[in-house]
Write a protein that holds these residues in place. Structure first.
Motif, PDB file in Angstrom:
ATOM      1  N   PHE A   1       0.528  -0.340 -10.764  1.00 32.80           N
ATOM      2  CA  PHE A   1      -0.180   0.413  -9.732  1.00 32.80           C
ATOM      3  C   PHE A   1      -1.679   0.306  -9.964  1.00 32.80           C
ATOM      4  O   PHE A   1      -2.135   0.137 -11.100  1.00 32.80           O
ATOM      5  N   ALA A   2      -2.445   0.435  -8.878  1.00 29.91           N
ATOM      6  CA  ALA A   2      -3.903   0.395  -8.964  1.00 29.91           C
ATOM      7  C   ALA A   2      -4.481   1.112  -7.759  1.00 29.91           C
ATOM      8  O   ALA A   2      -3.800   1.330  -6.756  1.00 29.91           O
ATOM      9  N   VAL A   3      -5.754   1.464  -7.858  1.00 34.56           N
ATOM     10  CA  VAL A   3      -6.485   2.049  -6.742  1.00 34.56           C
ATOM     11  C   VAL A   3      -7.600   1.079  -6.380  1.00 34.56           C
ATOM     12  O   VAL A   3      -8.318   0.593  -7.253  1.00 34.56           O
ATOM     13  N   VAL A   4      -7.709   0.795  -5.093  1.00 37.27           N
ATOM     14  CA  VAL A   4      -8.793  -0.035  -4.593  1.00 37.27           C
ATOM     15  C   VAL A   4      -9.512   0.720  -3.490  1.00 37.27           C
ATOM     16  O   VAL A   4      -8.966   1.651  -2.903  1.00 37.27           O
ATOM     17  N   GLU A   5     -10.753   0.322  -3.236  1.00 33.16           N
ATOM     18  CA  GLU A   5     -11.515   0.889  -2.136  1.00 33.16           C
ATOM     19  C   GLU A   5     -11.803  -0.217  -1.137  1.00 33.16           C
ATOM     20  O   GLU A   5     -12.237  -1.304  -1.515  1.00 33.16           O
ATOM     21  N   ALA A   6     -11.570   0.065   0.136  1.00 36.45           N
ATOM     22  CA  ALA A   6     -11.806  -0.909   1.204  1.00 36.45           C
ATOM     23  C   ALA A   6     -13.048  -0.514   1.990  1.00 36.45           C
ATOM     24  O   ALA A   6     -13.150   0.616   2.460  1.00 36.45           O
TER      25      ALA A   6
ATOM     26  N   VAL B   1       0.875  -1.171   0.000  1.00 37.94           N
ATOM     27  CA  VAL B   1       0.000   0.000   0.000  1.00 37.94           C
ATOM     28  C   VAL B   1       0.911   1.219   0.000  1.00 37.94           C
ATOM     29  O   VAL B   1       1.657   1.453   0.948  1.00 37.94           O
ATOM     30  N   VAL B   2       0.860   1.993  -1.075  1.00 29.44           N
ATOM     31  CA  VAL B   2       1.722   3.153  -1.257  1.00 29.44           C
ATOM     32  C   VAL B   2       1.141   4.380  -0.558  1.00 29.44           C
ATOM     33  O   VAL B   2       1.873   5.172   0.032  1.00 29.44           O
ATOM     34  N   GLU B   3      -0.188   4.514  -0.627  1.00 30.43           N
ATOM     35  CA  GLU B   3      -0.865   5.677  -0.047  1.00 30.43           C
ATOM     36  C   GLU B   3      -2.276   5.252   0.340  1.00 30.43           C
ATOM     37  O   GLU B   3      -2.878   4.398  -0.318  1.00 30.43           O
ATOM     38  N   GLU B   4      -2.783   5.848   1.391  1.00 33.02           N
ATOM     39  CA  GLU B   4      -4.144   5.552   1.828  1.00 33.02           C
ATOM     40  C   GLU B   4      -4.822   6.857   2.238  1.00 33.02           C
ATOM     41  O   GLU B   4      -4.261   7.646   2.979  1.00 33.02           O
ATOM     42  N   LYS B   5      -6.010   7.076   1.701  1.00 33.01           N
ATOM     43  CA  LYS B   5      -6.777   8.269   2.053  1.00 33.01           C
ATOM     44  C   LYS B   5      -8.242   7.868   2.138  1.00 33.01           C
ATOM     45  O   LYS B   5      -8.834   7.462   1.145  1.00 33.01           O
ATOM     46  N   GLY B   6      -8.800   7.968   3.349  1.00 32.64           N
ATOM     47  CA  GLY B   6     -10.171   7.519   3.555  1.00 32.64           C
ATOM     48  C   GLY B   6     -10.260   6.034   3.258  1.00 32.64           C
ATOM     49  O   GLY B   6      -9.467   5.243   3.754  1.00 32.64           O
ATOM     50  N   SER B   7     -11.202   5.663   2.425  1.00 26.95           N
ATOM     51  CA  SER B   7     -11.368   4.246   2.077  1.00 26.95           C
ATOM     52  C   SER B   7     -10.565   3.847   0.844  1.00 26.95           C
ATOM     53  O   SER B   7     -10.589   2.682   0.438  1.00 26.95           O
TER      54      SER B   7
ATOM     55  N   GLY C   1      -0.265   2.232 -15.057  1.00 25.79           N
ATOM     56  CA  GLY C   1       0.989   2.895 -14.732  1.00 25.79           C
ATOM     57  C   GLY C   1       0.840   3.783 -13.499  1.00 25.79           C
ATOM     58  O   GLY C   1      -0.274   4.119 -13.075  1.00 25.79           O
ATOM     59  N   GLU C   2       1.958   4.179 -12.935  1.00 28.32           N
ATOM     60  CA  GLU C   2       1.947   4.967 -11.711  1.00 28.32           C
ATOM     61  C   GLU C   2       1.244   6.313 -11.888  1.00 28.32           C
ATOM     62  O   GLU C   2       0.429   6.710 -11.047  1.00 28.32           O
ATOM     63  N   ASP C   3       1.542   7.036 -12.960  1.00 30.31           N
ATOM     64  CA  ASP C   3       0.940   8.358 -13.159  1.00 30.31           C
ATOM     65  C   ASP C   3      -0.580   8.279 -13.236  1.00 30.31           C
ATOM     66  O   ASP C   3      -1.286   9.083 -12.615  1.00 30.31           O
ATOM     67  N   GLU C   4      -1.094   7.321 -13.985  1.00 29.22           N
ATOM     68  CA  GLU C   4      -2.541   7.175 -14.134  1.00 29.22           C
ATOM     69  C   GLU C   4      -3.191   6.791 -12.800  1.00 29.22           C
ATOM     70  O   GLU C   4      -4.236   7.328 -12.427  1.00 29.22           O
TER      71      GLU C   4
ATOM     72  N   LEU D   1      -3.883   3.370  -2.766  1.00 31.43           N
ATOM     73  CA  LEU D   1      -3.034   3.245  -3.939  1.00 31.43           C
ATOM     74  C   LEU D   1      -2.098   2.085  -3.641  1.00 31.43           C
ATOM     75  O   LEU D   1      -1.370   2.117  -2.642  1.00 31.43           O
ATOM     76  N   VAL D   2      -2.140   1.053  -4.471  1.00 30.07           N
ATOM     77  CA  VAL D   2      -1.331  -0.141  -4.225  1.00 30.07           C
ATOM     78  C   VAL D   2      -0.383  -0.377  -5.396  1.00 30.07           C
ATOM     79  O   VAL D   2      -0.627   0.083  -6.516  1.00 30.07           O
TER      80      VAL D   2
END
Length: 84
Positions: free
Chosen positions: A22-27, A6-12, A61-64, A15-16
């Motif tokens: 890279f991808a974004v998931v919601e927990a 997990v690279v970054e976490e904000k709220g739910s 990719g990371e930027d996206e 960024l993994v």
């Protein structure tokens, strides 16, 4: 077991990263969901584990991924301000 961080976490939102992808998931409620939503509007959840996150991730990719994370976080912040 998947090597995922997990690279970054904000709220739910999280960024993994795994193997340069890279991808974004919601927990939520012990499950994770890949973002953005599938084109049909559906989202299948998985257990909130590294393997679960990897199984629902929409790798890019990371930027996206960072741009998506920033957009989702800003929308969440705006919504929270309106609700409260």
């Amino acid at each position: 077991m998947t090597q995922l961080s997990v690279v970054e976490e904000k709220g739910s939102f999280r960024l993994v990263a795994s193997d340069g992808r890279f991808a974004v998931v919601e927990a939520r409620a012990g499950q994770v969901f890949g973002l953005p939503d599938d084109s049909g509007g559906g989202r299948d959840g998985a257990a909130d584990t590294p393997d679960g996150m990897a199984s629902v991730a929409h790798w890019t990719g990371e930027d996206e991924a960072r741009a998506l994370m920033r957009d989702l976080s800003e929308r969440g912040d705006r919504l929270a301000r309106r609700i409260w």
